[in-house]
Scaffold this active site. Structure first.
Site, PDB file in Angstrom:
ATOM      1  N   LYS A  25      19.124  65.759   9.443  1.00 39.44           N
ATOM      2  CA  LYS A  25      17.757  65.733  10.051  1.00 39.44           C
ATOM      3  C   LYS A  25      16.855  66.817   9.544  1.00 39.44           C
ATOM      4  CE  LYS A  25      17.207  67.921  14.032  1.00 39.44           C
ATOM      5  NZ  LYS A  25      16.087  68.924  14.157  1.00 39.44           N
ATOM      6  N   ASN A  26      17.615  68.049   9.147  1.00 41.45           N
ATOM      7  CA  ASN A  26      16.820  69.109   9.010  1.00 41.45           C
ATOM      8  C   ASN A  26      16.550  69.400   7.372  1.00 41.45           C
ATOM      9  OD1 ASN A  26      16.602  69.796  11.644  1.00 41.45           O
ATOM     10  ND2 ASN A  26      18.342  71.272  11.466  1.00 41.45           N
ATOM     11  N   ARG A  95       8.747  70.034  17.553  1.00 42.41           N
ATOM     12  CA  ARG A  95       8.031  71.423  17.191  1.00 42.41           C
ATOM     13  C   ARG A  95       8.277  71.595  15.721  1.00 42.41           C
ATOM     14  NH1 ARG A  95       9.349  75.460  14.838  1.00 42.41           N
ATOM     15  NH2 ARG A  95       8.718  77.278  15.422  1.00 42.41           N
ATOM     16  N   CYS A 119       9.823  75.971  22.832  1.00 40.08           N
ATOM     17  CA  CYS A 119      10.540  74.604  23.022  1.00 40.08           C
ATOM     18  C   CYS A 119      11.943  74.811  23.956  1.00 40.08           C
ATOM     19  CB  CYS A 119      11.129  73.928  21.772  1.00 40.08           C
ATOM     20  SG  CYS A 119      12.357  74.704  20.887  1.00 40.08           S
ATOM     21  N   ARG A 124       9.001  79.988  19.960  1.00 33.63           N
ATOM     22  CA  ARG A 124       9.213  79.566  18.756  1.00 33.63           C
ATOM     23  C   ARG A 124       7.812  79.973  17.835  1.00 33.63           C
ATOM     24  NH1 ARG A 124      12.800  75.502  18.404  1.00 33.63           N
ATOM     25  NH2 ARG A 124      12.758  75.330  15.923  1.00 33.63           N
ATOM     26  N   PRO A 125       7.896  81.425  17.663  1.00 35.08           N
ATOM     27  CA  PRO A 125       6.603  81.869  17.051  1.00 35.08           C
ATOM     28  C   PRO A 125       6.618  81.330  15.532  1.00 35.08           C
ATOM     29  CG  PRO A 125       8.315  83.651  17.456  1.00 35.08           C
ATOM     30  CD  PRO A 125       9.067  82.215  17.949  1.00 35.08           C
ATOM     31  N   LEU A 128       5.516  84.534  10.900  1.00 38.39           N
ATOM     32  CA  LEU A 128       6.004  84.596   9.521  1.00 38.39           C
ATOM     33  C   LEU A 128       5.187  83.452   8.459  1.00 38.39           C
ATOM     34  CD1 LEU A 128       9.726  85.086  10.316  1.00 38.39           C
ATOM     35  CD2 LEU A 128       8.168  86.688   9.915  1.00 38.39           C
ATOM     36  N   ASP A 310      23.173  75.997  14.982  1.00 37.47           N
ATOM     37  CA  ASP A 310      23.104  74.713  15.686  1.00 37.47           C
ATOM     38  C   ASP A 310      24.529  74.074  16.102  1.00 37.47           C
ATOM     39  OD1 ASP A 310      20.670  73.574  13.483  1.00 37.47           O
ATOM     40  OD2 ASP A 310      20.772  74.648  15.230  1.00 37.47           O
ATOM     41  N   ARG A 402      17.004  62.854  18.964  1.00 38.84           N
ATOM     42  CA  ARG A 402      16.039  63.519  17.883  1.00 38.84           C
ATOM     43  C   ARG A 402      17.145  63.979  16.863  1.00 38.84           C
ATOM     44  NH1 ARG A 402      13.358  68.579  20.286  1.00 38.84           N
ATOM     45  NH2 ARG A 402      12.927  68.584  18.192  1.00 38.84           N
TER      46      ARG A 402
HETATM   47  C1  EPZ Z   1      15.265  75.362  11.578  1.00 41.71           C
HETATM   48  O1  EPZ Z   1      14.514  75.830  12.446  1.00 41.71           O
HETATM   49  C2  EPZ Z   1      15.913  74.269  12.180  1.00 41.71           C
HETATM   50  N1  EPZ Z   1      15.026  72.966  12.341  1.00 41.71           N
HETATM   51  C3  EPZ Z   1      16.794  74.450  13.378  1.00 41.71           C
HETATM   52  O2  EPZ Z   1      17.502  73.373  13.657  1.00 41.71           O
HETATM   53  C4  EPZ Z   1      17.737  75.615  13.081  1.00 41.71           C
HETATM   54  O3  EPZ Z   1      18.237  75.831  14.377  1.00 41.71           O
HETATM   55  C5  EPZ Z   1      16.970  76.660  12.610  1.00 41.71           C
HETATM   56  O4  EPZ Z   1      16.381  76.440  11.263  1.00 41.71           O
HETATM   57  C6  EPZ Z   1      18.112  77.896  11.942  1.00 41.71           C
HETATM   58  O5  EPZ Z   1      18.888  77.562  11.126  1.00 41.71           O
HETATM   59  C7  EPZ Z   1      14.684  72.212  11.379  1.00 41.71           C
HETATM   60  O6  EPZ Z   1      15.017  72.595  10.202  1.00 41.71           O
HETATM   61  C8  EPZ Z   1      13.621  71.164  11.724  1.00 41.71           C
HETATM   62  P1  EPZ Z   1      13.631  79.678  11.913  1.00 41.71           P
HETATM   63  P2  EPZ Z   1      13.289  76.804  12.249  1.00 41.71           P
HETATM   64  O7  EPZ Z   1      12.540  79.749  11.285  1.00 41.71           O
HETATM   65  O8  EPZ Z   1      12.807  76.674  11.080  1.00 41.71           O
HETATM   66  C9  EPZ Z   1      12.420  83.442  14.655  1.00 41.71           C
HETATM   67  C10 EPZ Z   1      18.282  71.651  15.263  1.00 41.71           C
HETATM   68  O9  EPZ Z   1      18.950  71.747  16.344  1.00 41.71           O
HETATM   69  N2  EPZ Z   1      10.915  83.135  13.860  1.00 41.71           N
HETATM   70  O10 EPZ Z   1      14.776  79.859  10.767  1.00 41.71           O
HETATM   71  O11 EPZ Z   1      12.233  76.869  13.687  1.00 41.71           O
HETATM   72  C11 EPZ Z   1      12.775  81.967  15.463  1.00 41.71           C
HETATM   73  O12 EPZ Z   1      11.819  82.137  16.949  1.00 41.71           O
HETATM   74  C12 EPZ Z   1      17.190  72.816  15.030  1.00 41.71           C
HETATM   75  O13 EPZ Z   1      18.495  70.892  14.401  1.00 41.71           O
HETATM   76  C13 EPZ Z   1       9.860  83.759  13.962  1.00 41.71           C
HETATM   77  O14 EPZ Z   1      10.121  84.849  15.000  1.00 41.71           O
HETATM   78  O15 EPZ Z   1      14.347  78.155  12.380  1.00 41.71           O
HETATM   79  C14 EPZ Z   1      13.970  81.924  15.687  1.00 41.71           C
HETATM   80  O16 EPZ Z   1      14.183  82.868  16.618  1.00 41.71           O
HETATM   81  C15 EPZ Z   1      17.198  73.901  16.130  1.00 41.71           C
HETATM   82  N3  EPZ Z   1       8.763  83.726  13.430  1.00 41.71           N
HETATM   83  C16 EPZ Z   1      14.566  82.318  14.389  1.00 41.71           C
HETATM   84  O17 EPZ Z   1      13.290  83.118  13.464  1.00 41.71           O
HETATM   85  C17 EPZ Z   1       8.412  82.821  12.688  1.00 41.71           C
HETATM   86  O18 EPZ Z   1       7.319  82.598  11.998  1.00 41.71           O
HETATM   87  C18 EPZ Z   1      14.951  81.310  13.246  1.00 41.71           C
HETATM   88  O19 EPZ Z   1      13.929  80.449  13.083  1.00 41.71           O
HETATM   89  C19 EPZ Z   1       9.523  81.967  12.390  1.00 41.71           C
HETATM   90  C20 EPZ Z   1      10.688  81.908  12.974  1.00 41.71           C
END
Ligand code: EPZ
Length: 423
Positions: A25-26, A95, A119, A124-125, A128, A310, A402
């Site tokens: 999915k990811n 999201r 979410c 989910r900021p 970055l 995950d 999903r």
């Molecule tokens: C991806 O989410 C995955 N989703 C998530 O899988 C996965 O848990 C996550 O990466 C971590 O591996 C997809 O790929 C579609 P991050 P993403 O940006 O990109 C903070 C699932 O169940 N952050 O690495 O949203 C954020 O709040 C899903 O399949 C900021 O602060 O993850 C979080 O605490 C859930 N500012 C942390 O970083 C930003 O601009 C990790 O987020 C972006 C992120």
């Protein structure tokens, strides 16, 4: 449709047999976004049937792309992209729609979308994502929750350092940089295998990328990207989830189509609990749990190659039946224990406080009515219900669908007594 359904599970049966792992999915979601950058027809194989994938296809159609699915293959024709906005309802539905920002901006020089709401996993900021795109010359205004991003002079390469190796931010920067003017150096990039999958697809389309999978990625902008065919990598999280089902029920599985080199962090934890995993060539993994489960060392979720957030929920379900005390520290998301009260309804003994959860193993779980509140937490409920004595019912399938392609059919094939019924 699927939030008026429930799963009915009669637990206590071993999960055993052979399973083929679905496409990731990811990976398929950012790949569908990357297709926006390609002038022509991209063909993606091994695409899982997921509601998030359906939502991504609707976003593509809304942009003026033609998106056609035939079995596991999705063909995206992005010869003419006529719009650069994502409707609010689609942003709310998924999201991770934010990952279309980089590709729409790269292709059209403009993108309007609503802030992806918080979410089920807490805030989910996207700070970055936005600060990196600003460094590449994007102008961003935000009013009443609508983001208006434009690159009047086009995007330019930049030297970017992420304060956190965000997966989504890394993907958006890749997508924006591949056709930007000049070279982008991305430091503290996410190293997840899905990043390599996106980079490999883009390179096949003519992009110049090096270092994907390491912490530093170099992207040299090119004029155009050209149509190509690509096969989505296997879903390591779905694979890990099914291993947790086998571990929780004392079963054994032969997984096909998986890349065990991407699964070592959680495979080693399962092995520390008394399970055994044997990787054969050609993507086959034999896995079994023949002895009683014992609590693992502290599980701290980390960016790849650390323990994946995950899998935290599914493996917690396994620890509820392990002898001893298991400690979890969730360092990635600030609200990822919503499955805990539901597992307690099955008889688990868990205390969660902030980012820490402590599980005391119990002798048995007994069936109950459960509700999923997010995707991987829902998978954890299924994992535990399979091991519980008696009948469990699980609602909230809109979350589970999903990320898992036909989860009840996959588990039934492996011996589970599970069915999906209308409420
Ligand atoms: C991806 O989410 C995955 N989703 C998530 O899988 C996965 O848990 C996550 O990466 C971590 O591996 C997809 O790929 C579609 P991050 P993403 O940006 O990109 C903070 C699932 O169940 N952050 O690495 O949203 C954020 O709040 C899903 O399949 C900021 O602060 O993850 C979080 O605490 C859930 N500012 C942390 O970083 C930003 O601009 C990790 O987020 C972006 C992120």
């Amino acid at each position: 449709m699927n939030n008026s359904q429930k799963l009915v599970i009669s637990g206590g049966r071993k999960i055993e047999g052979e399973l083929t792992v679905q496409g990731a999915k990811n990976s398929v979601l950012p790949l569908l976004s990357a297709a926006v950058l390609v002038h022509g027809e991209s063909v993606l194989h091994n695409c899982p049937q997921l509601t998030d994938v359906d939502a991504a296809c609707r976003i593509l159609s809304g942009l003026g792309c033609r998106c056609v699915r035939s079995g596991g293959t999705i063909t995206v024709n992005a010869s003419s992209v006529s719009r650069s906005d994502i409707p609010d309802e689609l942003m709310r539905e998924m999201r991770s729609s934010i990952m279309f920002l980089g590709s729409i901006l790269g292709r059209t020089g403009r993108c309007r979308l609503s802030f992806p709401g918080g979410c089920e996993l807490g805030a989910r900021p996207i700070d970055l994502h936005l600060s990196a795109l600003k460094q590449m010359g994007a102008v961003i205004t935000e009013e009443h929750g609508i983001l208006d991003v434009s690159a009047p002079q086009g995007l330019k390469g930049a030297r970017i350092t992420l304060s956190f190796p965000s997966v989504g931010a890394t993907e958006n920067i890749l997508l924006a940089a591949v056709t930007a003017r000049g070279t982008t150096e991305l430091h503290n990039a996410a190293r997840e295998p899905e990043i390599c999958d996106i980079a490999d697809f883009l390179i096949k389309c003519g992009a110049r990328i090096s270092g994907a999978g390491s912490g530093v990625i170099y992207i040299e902008g090119v004029e155009r990207l050209y149509p190509s065919e690509y096969s989505v990598m296997p879903d390591r999280i779905a694979a890990g989830t099914y291993l947790c089902c086998a571990a929780a029920t004392g079963g054994e599985l032969l997984l096909s189509g998986c890349r065990t080199e991407n699964m070592t962090a959680f495979l080693s934890v399962l092995e520390s609990m008394g399970c055994r995993g044997y990787a054969y060539g050609g993507g086959k993994l034999y896995f079994s749990r023949k002895r009683k489960l014992i609590a693992p060392p502290t599980i701290r979720t980390m960016p790849y190659p650390g323990f994946p957030t995950d899998i935290q929920a599914p493996i917690m379900s396994v620890t509820t039946l392990a002898e001893g005390t298991s400690v979890f520290v969730e360092t990635i998301f600030d609200n990822r224990y919503r499955h805990v009260p539901e597992l307690v309804r099955l008889g688990a003994s868990i205390k969660a406080e902030g980012r820490v959860a402590v599980v005391e193993g119990v002798k048995r779980l007994t069936g109950a009515k459960l509700c999923a509140h997010e995707l991987r937490g829902g998978a954890a409920l299924i994992t535990a219900a399979l091991a519980a004595e008696g009948i469990s019912e699980i609602t909230g399938l809109n979350y589970i669908d999903r990320g898992y392609d036909g989860i009840e059919a996959v588990l039934r094939q492996a011996g589970a007594d599970i069915k999906r019924v209308n409420v």
